[in-house]
Scaffold this motif. Structure first.
Motif, PDB file in Angstrom:
ATOM      1  N   ASN B  58       0.844  -1.201   0.000  1.00 18.73           N
ATOM      2  CA  ASN B  58       0.000   0.000   0.000  1.00 18.73           C
ATOM      3  C   ASN B  58       0.881   1.253   0.000  1.00 18.73           C
ATOM      4  N   ASP B  60      -0.326   4.082  -0.927  1.00 16.92           N
ATOM      5  CA  ASP B  60      -1.279   5.179  -0.712  1.00 16.92           C
ATOM      6  C   ASP B  60      -1.386   5.450   0.790  1.00 16.92           C
ATOM      7  N   LYS B  61      -0.336   6.126   1.300  1.00 14.39           N
ATOM      8  CA  LYS B  61      -0.278   6.336   2.744  1.00 14.39           C
ATOM      9  C   LYS B  61      -1.459   7.202   3.218  1.00 14.39           C
ATOM     10  N   ASP B  62      -2.092   6.779   4.286  1.00 14.34           N
ATOM     11  CA  ASP B  62      -3.255   7.464   4.878  1.00 14.34           C
ATOM     12  C   ASP B  62      -4.440   7.577   3.918  1.00 14.34           C
ATOM     13  N   LEU B  64      -7.858   6.818   2.505  1.00 10.39           N
ATOM     14  CA  LEU B  64      -9.052   6.201   3.123  1.00 10.39           C
ATOM     15  C   LEU B  64      -9.490   4.926   2.412  1.00 10.39           C
ATOM     16  N   SER B  66      -7.881   2.970   0.058  1.00  4.17           N
ATOM     17  CA  SER B  66      -6.934   1.845   0.039  1.00  4.17           C
ATOM     18  C   SER B  66      -6.901   1.161   1.402  1.00  4.17           C
ATOM     19  N   GLU B  67      -6.963   2.021   2.453  1.00  6.99           N
ATOM     20  CA  GLU B  67      -6.983   1.480   3.815  1.00  6.99           C
ATOM     21  C   GLU B  67      -8.191   0.562   3.999  1.00  6.99           C
ATOM     22  N   PHE B  68      -9.347   1.058   3.466  1.00  6.82           N
ATOM     23  CA  PHE B  68     -10.586   0.284   3.571  1.00  6.82           C
ATOM     24  C   PHE B  68     -10.464  -1.057   2.842  1.00  6.82           C
ATOM     25  N   VAL B  70      -7.665  -2.684   1.988  1.00  2.48           N
ATOM     26  CA  VAL B  70      -6.682  -3.564   2.643  1.00  2.48           C
ATOM     27  C   VAL B  70      -7.316  -4.239   3.851  1.00  2.48           C
ATOM     28  N   ASN B  71      -8.080  -3.448   4.614  1.00  2.00           N
ATOM     29  CA  ASN B  71      -8.756  -4.028   5.781  1.00  2.00           C
ATOM     30  C   ASN B  71      -9.780  -5.080   5.367  1.00  2.00           C
ATOM     31  N   ILE B  86       0.724  -7.708   4.371  1.00  2.00           N
ATOM     32  CA  ILE B  86       0.900  -6.297   4.049  1.00  2.00           C
ATOM     33  C   ILE B  86       2.370  -5.958   4.248  1.00  2.00           C
ATOM     34  N   SER B 112      -6.428   6.811  -3.255  1.00  2.00           N
ATOM     35  CA  SER B 112      -7.722   7.239  -2.703  1.00  2.00           C
ATOM     36  C   SER B 112      -8.084   8.638  -3.198  1.00  2.00           C
TER      37      SER B 112
END
Lengths: 309, 412
Positions: B58, B60-62, B64, B66-68, B70-71, B86, B112
């Motif tokens: 990832n 794409d630090k911080d 939203l 990509s975080e979603f 990945v989770n 990860i 994102s």
């Protein structure tokens, strides 16, 4: 009656048949004798309508068989030299199959199969797969399949090849006693005893030609050979040579102290010779008659020994 | 007709003469496909695949979104099916080189933000070239994510706009806006629910039925047809053997015609292959849990495949001059068709240049018909069955001509 007229056949440059002619009557066993390459198989292939001749004709009851091959095939039965049936099936299944293929109804085929199994001595093995049969049993089934549809003319191509003496005798009896009267048989063989014993008439083939044909007696007469009679006993040369046999048909061929060999043209005079010896107090221990046979005839006609082919 | 039936029955009976060989022909595809199936995780509790192992990078630090995502990949529910790592790109590449993962998913920098600004962006998938099935699954999954995201962006366009503005201004969204957004989203979901319901049911249904069977049917059908092809060749090789024996002359000295002989031979071969196929179908049901909705269409597909296999073999016998040639041609065609048709290797794993040639292999249509039937894809099923029937008809005409010509040479 089957009439074969001047059949010729060539394969490339090899002339397999150079014009053969013969006749076979109903109820007759006609033997074709010859070494390998004599043209017997080619002749059988043409007569069974498997291949066409280059020239010549074959008539059966006045009809040309080459003009009506389908009609002819219904009239004939063929027993090939090789085992030609399905060994994975039972003898009964094989007979029922060929019965159906020859147009017999289910009932007819079943009856015929039952009869032939008994006739061939295979009744007890009717449910066994043919692959479990002995060589002799397979040969008998091979013959049964050739006659399942009651043919008028039966072609047998060396039907006893490769089986033991007992099985061979068995098949000979079968052919002589049960099949012979119903049909005309054309029989090829290497076995001189078989030909002598079974065939009413014979044709001796070599290199695509028939060298001689007739009954065994006629053929031997053609040969011109004499019967040899060998006596053993206690002989005095002077006495023997002084004997007048009363005919020019007897010739002293060999003399030794304990045996003499006479050549006679007619076997009928042999009892007279024995009587003459007895009248002159010549002691005879044994007598052995050696007749000219088919083997001698074959050797003389072809220059070959039949068994060596 | 009676002659054909009698000869076909005799021929069929003869085929059962070597039961050990027949059992071997049945057991071999079963055992081979079982091994393949197990190798691909078929022995799991619910016949599932072993979890897909994916490295996620990832960048794409911080971010939203990509975080979603990945989770979502890494949550408790998906863990059963997907094991994610990860890691950094360097570590991910090391893992793929050591074959520890089937693929790498890379979220690019600003992913994102680009999506929220409706700018085009892309997720990179690096596939493990030594594997065939799993990278394909990862690719399909990623396609689904892509489509899902696009739909999400289209449907929730207004709400995303509000979020985007808030992100740009770096301020918090007030409670009124949040309540309004919540209601809007709720309304949209309520409106969408009836639209999705059927689809959802279908998805669940397929999931339930397809669970673990697609690979099984793939390997099992492929292997089975491969071995059936061997059998049909072995049976019809007998026809070539007979050409040099007196038995065929004896058959034709009777009232049997050449076309009757050939037809009877073909019928007995088709019936025999069909019988073995039935045994295999039952085995597939019991051992691999392969089910079909319509027994009628299963029988139809088996009949057509038995016909097609027999005609392929009849064609081979028709072009062969002797037993040796027939045997050699048989081996060449069996392996060529099996490889091209996906009986041994999945068609998708073939090199792209060769993959297109699959359409020339009859085994391809047979395997495809079974797969589509067991996965309830009836459109595909009828399509392949139609092609298989057309090929069978063509082969029937060609092989008839070739074989009758050969038979005519034997007897005048």
């Amino acid at each position: 009656m089957l009439t074969v007229e001047n059949i010729k056949k060539s394969f490339g440059t090899v002339q397999a048949l150079k014009g053969i002619s013969f006749e076979v009557n109903k109820g007759e066993i006609f033997g074709l004798l010859g070494p390998n390459g004599a043209g017997k198989t080619t002749a059988l292939s043409i007569l069974t309508s498997l291949i066409d001749p280059d020239s010549g004709s074959v008539f059966y009851d006045g009809e040309n068989i080459f003009s009506h091959p389908a009609w002819w095939r219904k009239k004939i039965g063929v027993v090939p030299q090789e085992i030609a049936f399905y060994e994975e099936l039972t003898a009964r299944d094989n007979l029922l199959l060929w019965g159906a293929l020859y147009g017999l109804s289910d009932k007819e085929a079943r009856e015929r199969a039952g009869y032939l199994l008994q006739l061939m001595g295979l009744g007890s093995k009717e449910k066994a797969k043919v692959s479990e049969f002995s060589g002799g049993m397979k040969r008998r089934l091979n013959i049964a399949l050739g006659i399942v549809h009651k043919p008028e003319v039966l072609f047998l191509d060396e039907p006893t090849v490769g089986i033991d003496v007992q099985a061979r005798v068995n098949i000979r009896e079968l052919l002589r006693n049960f099949i012979h009267e119903e049909m005309a048989i054309i029989y090829t063989t290497h076995q001189l005893e078989e030909a002598e014993e079974l065939c009413d008439r014979l044709a001796i083939m070599d290199e695509g030609e028939i060298r001689a044909q007739g009954t065994l007696k006629e053929l031997i007469a053609q040969l011109g050979e004499e019967t040899e009679v060998e006596f053993t006993g206690d002989f005095e040369e002077e006495t023997v040579r002084s004997l007048e046999f009363g005919t020019t048909n007897v010739r002293l061929s060999r003399f030794s102290g304990d045996s003499i060999l006479l050549e006679v043209k007619e076997e009928e005079i042999i009892p007279d010779i024995v009587e003459l010896f007895m009248k002159n107090d010549v002691t005879i221990n044994t007598m052995d008659i050696k007749r000219p046979n088919l083997e001698t005839l074959f050797l003389k006609l072809t220059g070959k020994n039949l068994r060596e082919g | 007709m009676r002659k054909i039936v009698r000869l076909a029955i005799s021929d069929y009976k003869r085929r059962w003469n070597k039961p050990v060989l027949i059992l071997l022909y049945i057991f071999t595809p079963v055992v081979l496909s079982l091994i393949m199936w197990l190798a691909f995780g078929g022995a799991g509790k619910n016949h599932d695949f072993a979890p897909l192992r994916i490295a996620v990078v990832n960048k794409d630090k911080d971010g939203l979104l990509s975080e979603f995502m990945v989770n979502a990949l890494n949550n408790e529910k998906t863990k059963k099916h997907i094991k994610t790592f990860i890691v950094t790109e360097e570590k991910a590449r090391e893992m793929i080189n050591h074959r520890k993962v089937s693929g790498i998913i890379i979220f690019p920098e600003g992913f994102s933000k680009d999506i929220l600004n409706e700018k085009k962006t892309e997720i990179t998938l690096i596939k493990n070239p030594t594997e065939t099935i799993y990278p394909l699954i990862a690719e399909t999954g990623l396609d689904l994510v892509k489509d899902g995201t696009n739909y999400f962006l289209a449907i929730f366009h207004d709400e995303i706009g509000v979020i985007r503005q808030a992100v740009e201004k770096d301020e918090k969204i007030n409670s009124v806006t949040l309540t309004s957004m919540y209601n809007n989203i709720g309304d949209k979901i309520t409106r969408l629910t009836p639209l999705f319901t059927d689809k959802k049911i279908v998805v669940e249904d397929i999931k339930k039925k397809k669970k673990g069977t697609s690979l099984a049917i793939y390997f099992f059908a492929g292997m089975s047809f491969f071995f059936m092809f061997f059998i049909s060749n072995a049976i019809l090789l007998d026809m070539v053997k007979e050409r040099n024996k007196f038995i065929i002359k004896r058959l034709f000295l009777s009232e049997l015609k050449k076309k009757e002989y050939y037809f009877a031979r073909l019928v007995s071969t088709v019936v025999f292959i069909f019988t073995i196929e039935l045994v295999l179908a039952v085995t597939g049901r019991l051992l691999f849990g392969i089910k079909v909705d319509s027994l009628f269409w299963l029988f139809a597909a088996l009949v057509i495949s038995a016909l097609l296999l027999s005609l392929c073999s009849a064609f081979i016998m028709g072009i062969s001059r002797n037993e040796k040639q027939a045997h050699n041609y048989g081996m060449i065609f069996v392996f060529l068709f099996a490889i091209l048709g996906g009986s041994l290797i999945p068609v998708s794993a073939l090199p792209a240049a060769v993959r297109g040639l699959s359409v020339i292999s009859p085994l391809y249509y047979m395997t495809e018909s079974m797969i589509s039937l067991s996965t309830h894809d009836m459109d595909r099923f009828f399509q392949v069955l139609k092609i298989a029937t057309i090929i069978a008809a063509g082969l029937f005409v060609i092989s008839w001509f070739l074989n009758i010509k050969k038979l005519k040479k034997i007897v005048r």
